[in-house]
Design a protein around this motif. Structure first.
Motif, short mmCIF file in Angstrom:
data_model
loop_
_atom_site.label_atom_id
_atom_site.label_comp_id
_atom_site.label_asym_id
_atom_site.label_seq_id
_atom_site.Cartn_x
_atom_site.Cartn_y
_atom_site.Cartn_z
N MET A 282 -23.72 -5.48 17.69
CA MET A 282 -24.77 -6.50 17.69
C MET A 282 -24.20 -7.88 17.35
N ILE A 283 -22.87 -7.99 17.46
CA ILE A 283 -22.15 -9.23 17.13
C ILE A 283 -21.63 -9.87 18.40
N ASP A 284 -21.65 -11.20 18.43
CA ASP A 284 -20.99 -11.94 19.51
C ASP A 284 -19.60 -12.35 19.01
N TYR A 285 -18.57 -11.95 19.76
CA TYR A 285 -17.19 -12.23 19.36
C TYR A 285 -16.60 -13.39 20.15
N PRO A 286 -15.75 -14.19 19.50
CA PRO A 286 -15.35 -14.07 18.10
C PRO A 286 -16.47 -14.48 17.15
N LEU A 287 -16.67 -13.67 16.11
CA LEU A 287 -17.65 -13.96 15.08
C LEU A 287 -17.07 -14.98 14.11
N ASN A 288 -17.84 -16.03 13.82
CA ASN A 288 -17.40 -17.04 12.85
C ASN A 288 -17.86 -16.64 11.45
N VAL A 289 -16.91 -16.40 10.56
CA VAL A 289 -17.21 -16.09 9.17
C VAL A 289 -16.78 -17.29 8.34
N TYR B 19 -23.81 -14.50 15.58
CA TYR B 19 -22.60 -15.22 15.94
C TYR B 19 -21.92 -15.90 14.76
N ALA B 20 -22.60 -15.98 13.60
CA ALA B 20 -21.99 -16.61 12.43
C ALA B 20 -22.53 -16.00 11.16
N ILE B 21 -21.65 -15.86 10.17
CA ILE B 21 -22.02 -15.36 8.86
C ILE B 21 -21.41 -16.28 7.82
N ASN B 22 -22.21 -16.70 6.86
CA ASN B 22 -21.75 -17.62 5.82
C ASN B 22 -21.69 -16.90 4.47
N LEU B 23 -20.53 -16.89 3.85
CA LEU B 23 -20.32 -16.22 2.58
C LEU B 23 -20.11 -17.26 1.48
#
Length: 262
Positions: free
Chosen positions: A185-192, A257-261
């Motif tokens: 369910m991720i669009d690659y490249p995924l931006n972390v 498409y993006a995850i913020n930690l």
């Protein structure tokens, strides 16, 4: 170009919500004129309709608002999310164009083949009923448009039902810690993004390997607590939580498409 979403606070989000209210035009008691020629008399799609459909599709595809307006019958009846609205003039139609010719209406119209068009005594039906066309005063015109509010349209998501299904499935798979399903369910490249630095996760295999660091406790909690009717939406996509996750549409695929930690 791949979008890279940065962390956005709830305070900022609250001031920029894009779920705008439909501004209803001035009401009028005048009804849209009824079709003047019964289409049900023949099982053959007429050349007049075939030509009209081609002109309408061309005008909509080219975003020629004036040309599209010329192909409407006024007053035009617009049924939006079950509410009847009357568009009295071409000028009014052009002003409200993007709220009438939505991405769903446009998509169904451009896919319509003349020879496959359903028709009855009310005229020709476009798509699943998003438009009705008939002969009015000896001229083929659109006399009714049926549409609905898509709160995710500005994010580039065409189908709100498809987004709801994706959102619910994402929550289900994350809750179950199903790494393989979430990876799909991720669009690659995924931006972390973390501490101002972006790491690109290039494949499902890499995502699964780093899953626990990416879908950490906070990301999981924010996602599972998120209500679908409370999401923030803008041109960057659909934001989950306080910006921990961003979702948009890529081609026909809805994906994270993006995850913020922190």
């Amino acid at each position: 170009m791949k979008k890279t979403a940065l962390f956005i606070s709830v305070a900022i989000a609250a001031t920029t919500l894009v779920n705008q209210v439909w501004a209803e035009p001035t009401t009028t008691k005048t009804e849209a004129p009824a079709p003047t020629k019964s289409i049900v008399q023949t099982n053959i799609v007429t050349k007049e309709f075939e030509s009209f459909l081609g002109s309408l599709q061309k005008a909509v595809k080219e975003e020629s608002h004036t040309d599209v307006a010329d192909l409407m019958s006024y007053p035009l009846i617009v049924i939006k999310s079950g509410k009847k609205i009357t568009i009295s003039t071409k000028e009014q139609f052009i002003q409200k164009y993007d709220r009438i010719i939505t991405s769903d209406v446009k998509k169904q119209l451009l896919k319509q083949k003349a020879k496959h068009t359903f028709h009855n005594q009310y005229g020709y039906m476009i798509g699943e009923g998003v438009m009705w066309v008939s002969e009015i005063n000896n001229q083929m015109l659109v006399y009714s448009i049926n549409t609905f509010d898509n709160p995710y349209e500005v994010a580039g998501i065409d189908d709100p039902a498809a987004f709801a299904q994706f959102f619910n499935n994402l929550k289900k798979e994350v809750a179950a810690n199903n790494k393989k399903a979430v990876a799909g369910m991720i669009d690659y490249p995924l931006n972390v993004n973390k501490n101002g630095k972006t790491t690109k996760i290039k494949s499902k295999q890499e995502f699964i390997k780093k899953y626990n660091k990416i879908i950490n406790k906070e990301v999981k909690q924010k996602l599972l607590a998120q209500k679908i009717d409370r999401v923030f939406v803008n041109a960057e996509g659909v934001m989950i939580g306080d910006g921990q996750m961003w979702i948009s549409q890529f081609g026909t695929k809805i994906a994270v498409y993006a995850i913020n930690l922190k």
